[in-house]
Design a protein around this motif. Structure first.
Motif, PDB file in Angstrom:
ATOM      1  N   GLN A 191       0.846  -1.188   0.000  1.00 32.01           N
ATOM      2  CA  GLN A 191       0.000   0.000   0.000  1.00 32.01           C
ATOM      3  C   GLN A 191       0.877   1.232   0.000  1.00 32.01           C
ATOM      4  O   GLN A 191       1.902   1.284   0.673  1.00 32.01           O
ATOM      5  N   SER A 192       0.464   2.247  -0.763  1.00 33.28           N
ATOM      6  CA  SER A 192       1.141   3.535  -0.748  1.00 33.28           C
ATOM      7  C   SER A 192       0.138   4.647  -1.027  1.00 33.28           C
ATOM      8  O   SER A 192      -0.804   4.467  -1.799  1.00 33.28           O
ATOM      9  N   ASN A 193       0.392   5.780  -0.412  1.00 35.25           N
ATOM     10  CA  ASN A 193      -0.377   6.980  -0.696  1.00 35.25           C
ATOM     11  C   ASN A 193       0.228   7.778  -1.852  1.00 35.25           C
ATOM     12  O   ASN A 193      -0.303   8.810  -2.234  1.00 35.25           O
ATOM     13  N   THR A 194       1.332   7.270  -2.418  1.00 31.67           N
ATOM     14  CA  THR A 194       2.100   7.987  -3.426  1.00 31.67           C
ATOM     15  C   THR A 194       1.945   7.339  -4.802  1.00 31.67           C
ATOM     16  O   THR A 194       2.228   6.150  -4.978  1.00 31.67           O
ATOM     17  N   GLU A 195       1.520   8.123  -5.767  1.00 37.19           N
ATOM     18  CA  GLU A 195       1.308   7.637  -7.125  1.00 37.19           C
ATOM     19  C   GLU A 195       2.581   7.020  -7.714  1.00 37.19           C
ATOM     20  O   GLU A 195       2.536   5.956  -8.350  1.00 37.19           O
ATOM     21  N   GLY A 196       3.725   7.661  -7.502  1.00 35.88           N
ATOM     22  CA  GLY A 196       4.982   7.161  -8.051  1.00 35.88           C
ATOM     23  C   GLY A 196       5.355   5.789  -7.524  1.00 35.88           C
ATOM     24  O   GLY A 196       5.912   4.971  -8.260  1.00 35.88           O
ATOM     25  N   ASP A 197       5.057   5.514  -6.252  1.00 37.11           N
ATOM     26  CA  ASP A 197       5.306   4.176  -5.704  1.00 37.11           C
ATOM     27  C   ASP A 197       4.490   3.136  -6.460  1.00 37.11           C
ATOM     28  O   ASP A 197       5.002   2.072  -6.835  1.00 37.11           O
ATOM     29  N   LEU A 198       3.226   3.439  -6.675  1.00 39.27           N
ATOM     30  CA  LEU A 198       2.356   2.497  -7.376  1.00 39.27           C
ATOM     31  C   LEU A 198       2.837   2.251  -8.797  1.00 39.27           C
ATOM     32  O   LEU A 198       2.890   1.102  -9.252  1.00 39.27           O
ATOM     33  N   VAL A 199       3.235   3.298  -9.498  1.00 43.56           N
ATOM     34  CA  VAL A 199       3.766   3.151 -10.858  1.00 43.56           C
ATOM     35  C   VAL A 199       5.021   2.277 -10.841  1.00 43.56           C
ATOM     36  O   VAL A 199       5.169   1.359 -11.650  1.00 43.56           O
ATOM     37  N   GLY A 200       5.913   2.528  -9.899  1.00 41.81           N
ATOM     38  CA  GLY A 200       7.132   1.727  -9.788  1.00 41.81           C
ATOM     39  C   GLY A 200       6.838   0.264  -9.513  1.00 41.81           C
ATOM     40  O   GLY A 200       7.476  -0.625 -10.092  1.00 41.81           O
ATOM     41  N   TRP A 201       5.887   0.001  -8.643  1.00 42.15           N
ATOM     42  CA  TRP A 201       5.526  -1.388  -8.329  1.00 42.15           C
ATOM     43  C   TRP A 201       4.873  -2.085  -9.515  1.00 42.15           C
ATOM     44  O   TRP A 201       5.105  -3.274  -9.739  1.00 42.15           O
ATOM     45  N   ILE A 202       4.062  -1.353 -10.265  1.00 41.61           N
ATOM     46  CA  ILE A 202       3.459  -1.936 -11.470  1.00 41.61           C
ATOM     47  C   ILE A 202       4.551  -2.288 -12.476  1.00 41.61           C
ATOM     48  O   ILE A 202       4.544  -3.369 -13.079  1.00 41.61           O
ATOM     49  N   GLN A 203       5.518  -1.409 -12.649  1.00 41.89           N
ATOM     50  CA  GLN A 203       6.633  -1.705 -13.544  1.00 41.89           C
ATOM     51  C   GLN A 203       7.426  -2.916 -13.048  1.00 41.89           C
ATOM     52  O   GLN A 203       7.840  -3.758 -13.846  1.00 41.89           O
ATOM     53  N   GLU A 204       7.625  -3.014 -11.756  1.00 45.42           N
ATOM     54  CA  GLU A 204       8.310  -4.171 -11.155  1.00 45.42           C
ATOM     55  C   GLU A 204       7.536  -5.460 -11.421  1.00 45.42           C
ATOM     56  O   GLU A 204       8.127  -6.526 -11.658  1.00 45.42           O
TER      57      GLU A 204
END
Length: 147
Positions: free
Chosen positions: A51-64
């Motif tokens: 879980q993250s409140n940060t859009e960039g974290d979510l984008v990075g995890w999707i790329q991962e």
């Protein structure tokens, strides 16, 4: 299934159990994670729950997830309705994707009726609370075994 199913949760989902329980229920994010781990174990797979409140974290995890996950379950929270960056990352991710929402986004405010995430998802589950996550795990596990 060698790689885990990634389960990614967006902003404010860390407040589950205390934020608008009449909408989201009383189950906490930790409760939801435990539910998902148990369901995955019963199906012979594993999950990586984040879980993250940060859009960039979510984008990075999707790329991962492109190389490290067998499938992806996404509850992007409010980013569902606003983030083209998340949509672009999802479109580049070739694993099975299921969108999940605890509440029924189509019975809520009109701005919630639009989902960018659904444009990249194999399916959408909403309005079933935590059970929706379990059903999403089943759907991803079935899609992976059919591939």
């Amino acid at each position: 299934m060698a790689n885990p199913i990634y389960i990614l949760n967006g902003p404010n989902l860390n407040l589950l159990g205390s934020r608008e329980p009449e909408v989201y229920g009383i189950e906490t994010l930790v409760d939801l994670e435990q539910r998902c781990v148990r369901k995955a174990q019963r199906l012979g797979c594993t999950v990586d729950f984040r879980q993250s409140n940060t859009e960039g974290d979510l984008v990075g995890w999707i790329q991962e997830a492109r190389t490290n996950a067998s499938g992806l379950i996404v509850n992007a929270g409010a980013y569902t309705h606003t983030s083209i960056a998340i949509l672009d990352a999802l479109l580049a991710c070739k694993v099975p994707i299921v969108e999940v929402h605890l509440s029924n986004i189509f019975t809520r405010e009109p701005f919630r009726h639009r989902s960018y995430v659904s444009q990249a998802a194999k399916g959408v589950i909403c309005g079933l609370g935590g059970l929706g996550y379990e059903l999403a795990i089943e759907a991803v596990a079935a899609a992976v075994s059919d591939a």
